[in-house]
Design a protein around this motif. Structure first.
Motif, mmCIF file in Angstrom:
data_model
loop_
_atom_site.group_PDB
_atom_site.id
_atom_site.type_symbol
_atom_site.label_atom_id
_atom_site.label_comp_id
_atom_site.label_asym_id
_atom_site.label_seq_id
_atom_site.Cartn_x
_atom_site.Cartn_y
_atom_site.Cartn_z
ATOM 1 N N GLY A 111 -11.461 3.769 1.717
ATOM 2 C CA GLY A 111 -9.862 3.789 2.284
ATOM 3 C C GLY A 111 -9.388 5.202 2.274
ATOM 4 N N ALA A 112 -8.103 5.298 2.342
ATOM 5 C CA ALA A 112 -7.215 6.399 2.219
ATOM 6 C C ALA A 112 -5.988 6.018 1.895
ATOM 7 C CB ALA A 112 -7.357 7.251 3.540
ATOM 8 N N LEU A 164 -2.736 13.309 0.378
ATOM 9 C CA LEU A 164 -3.436 12.585 0.913
ATOM 10 C C LEU A 164 -4.846 12.010 -0.017
ATOM 11 C CD1 LEU A 164 -4.282 11.385 3.693
ATOM 12 C CD2 LEU A 164 -5.221 13.719 4.093
ATOM 13 N N THR A 165 -5.005 10.753 -0.186
ATOM 14 C CA THR A 165 -6.240 10.484 -0.887
ATOM 15 C C THR A 165 -7.282 9.759 -0.344
ATOM 16 O OG1 THR A 165 -4.575 10.348 -2.706
ATOM 17 C CG2 THR A 165 -6.686 9.165 -2.843
ATOM 18 N N PHE A 166 -8.366 10.207 -0.266
ATOM 19 C CA PHE A 166 -9.496 9.469 0.147
ATOM 20 C C PHE A 166 -10.481 8.871 -0.963
ATOM 21 C CE2 PHE A 166 -8.780 13.060 3.222
ATOM 22 C CZ PHE A 166 -8.472 12.474 4.229
ATOM 23 N N GLY A 211 1.499 4.732 1.609
ATOM 24 C CA GLY A 211 0.773 3.710 2.433
ATOM 25 C C GLY A 211 -0.648 3.957 1.895
ATOM 26 N N GLU A 212 -1.373 2.848 2.170
ATOM 27 C CA GLU A 212 -2.914 2.961 1.941
ATOM 28 C C GLU A 212 -3.621 1.968 2.651
ATOM 29 O OE1 GLU A 212 -3.365 2.801 -2.351
ATOM 30 O OE2 GLU A 212 -3.448 0.448 -2.285
ATOM 31 N N GLY A 213 -5.023 2.010 2.914
ATOM 32 C CA GLY A 213 -5.676 0.956 3.262
ATOM 33 C C GLY A 213 -7.088 1.033 3.059
ATOM 34 N N TYR A 214 -7.535 0.129 2.771
ATOM 35 C CA TYR A 214 -9.039 -0.351 2.472
ATOM 36 C C TYR A 214 -9.978 -1.267 3.494
ATOM 37 C CZ TYR A 214 -8.234 2.398 -1.833
ATOM 38 O OH TYR A 214 -8.059 3.296 -2.855
ATOM 39 N N TYR A 215 -10.890 -1.028 3.618
ATOM 40 C CA TYR A 215 -11.871 -2.145 4.346
ATOM 41 C C TYR A 215 -13.443 -1.913 3.858
ATOM 42 C CZ TYR A 215 -14.227 -4.252 8.140
ATOM 43 O OH TYR A 215 -14.920 -5.078 8.873
#
Length: 178
Positions: free
Chosen positions: A98-99, A75-77, A113-117
């Motif tokens: 994101g994470a 898990l990456t933050f 999977g990953e997401g950034y905002y």
């Protein structure tokens, strides 16, 4: 400026290729191509990525993250600084948070999977930045894998200009692990 962005991203890819526990991926979707590199096996990690759409423009970013092992999963933050050059608009910069999650399923398959905002308050020249991807990697050898997934990358512009989807669809590509 596009050439500088491409050269910086390519340089990051080459640098990270020499580091241990690094991945380099190149993928293509119907309307876009993308390249990314990451160095992270737990602890502090580095990422670099670039997405190009002939009709909409380019986005490139570099980031730092903290990887936390959860059994076999990672898990990456983190966050990244994103340079945005979409057509018919001024260039912009965004600080996206994101994470990501990577889950090995046996020795040959990895789900990721990953997401950034980035909201308006962390962006300059744009209203918001949204990026998400999810996929599966099939390891052909320990160092080479095939990726299949879905990527969405949207830039919401200011001043009544329409938002731009640089990526919104299925991709396939190749991954190299070092």
């Amino acid at each position: 400026m596009k050439n500088i962005l491409f050269a910086a991203t390519l340089g990051a890819l080459v640098i990270s290729a020499g580091a241990s526990a690094s991945d380099v991926s190149m993928v293509a979707g119907e309307d876009y191509v993308a390249a990314s590199a990451s160095v992270n096996s737990g602890g502090l990690g580095f990422t670099a990525d670039w997405t190009h759409n002939d009709d909409e423009g380019d986005v490139g970013g570099v980031g730092l993250g903290l990887g936390v092992p959860l059994g076999n999963a990672l898990l990456t933050f983190g966050g990244k600084l994103v340079y945005i050059d979409v057509k018919s608009a001024d260039t912009g910069v965004a600080g996206a948070l994101g994470a990501g999650l990577s889950i090995p399923l046996g020795s040959r398959v990895v789900l990721y999977g990953e997401g950034y905002y980035s909201p308006d308050s962390l962006s300059s020249g744009i209203r918001s930045y949204t990026e998400a991807k999810a996929g599966v990697r099939f390891k052909i050898t320990p160092a080479i894998g095939a990726d299949l997934g879905y990527k969405y990358l949207n830039v919401d512009l200011k001043d009544g200009r329409p938002s731009r989807d640089l990526a919104d669809g299925v991709y396939a590509g190749v991954n190299f692990s070092f």
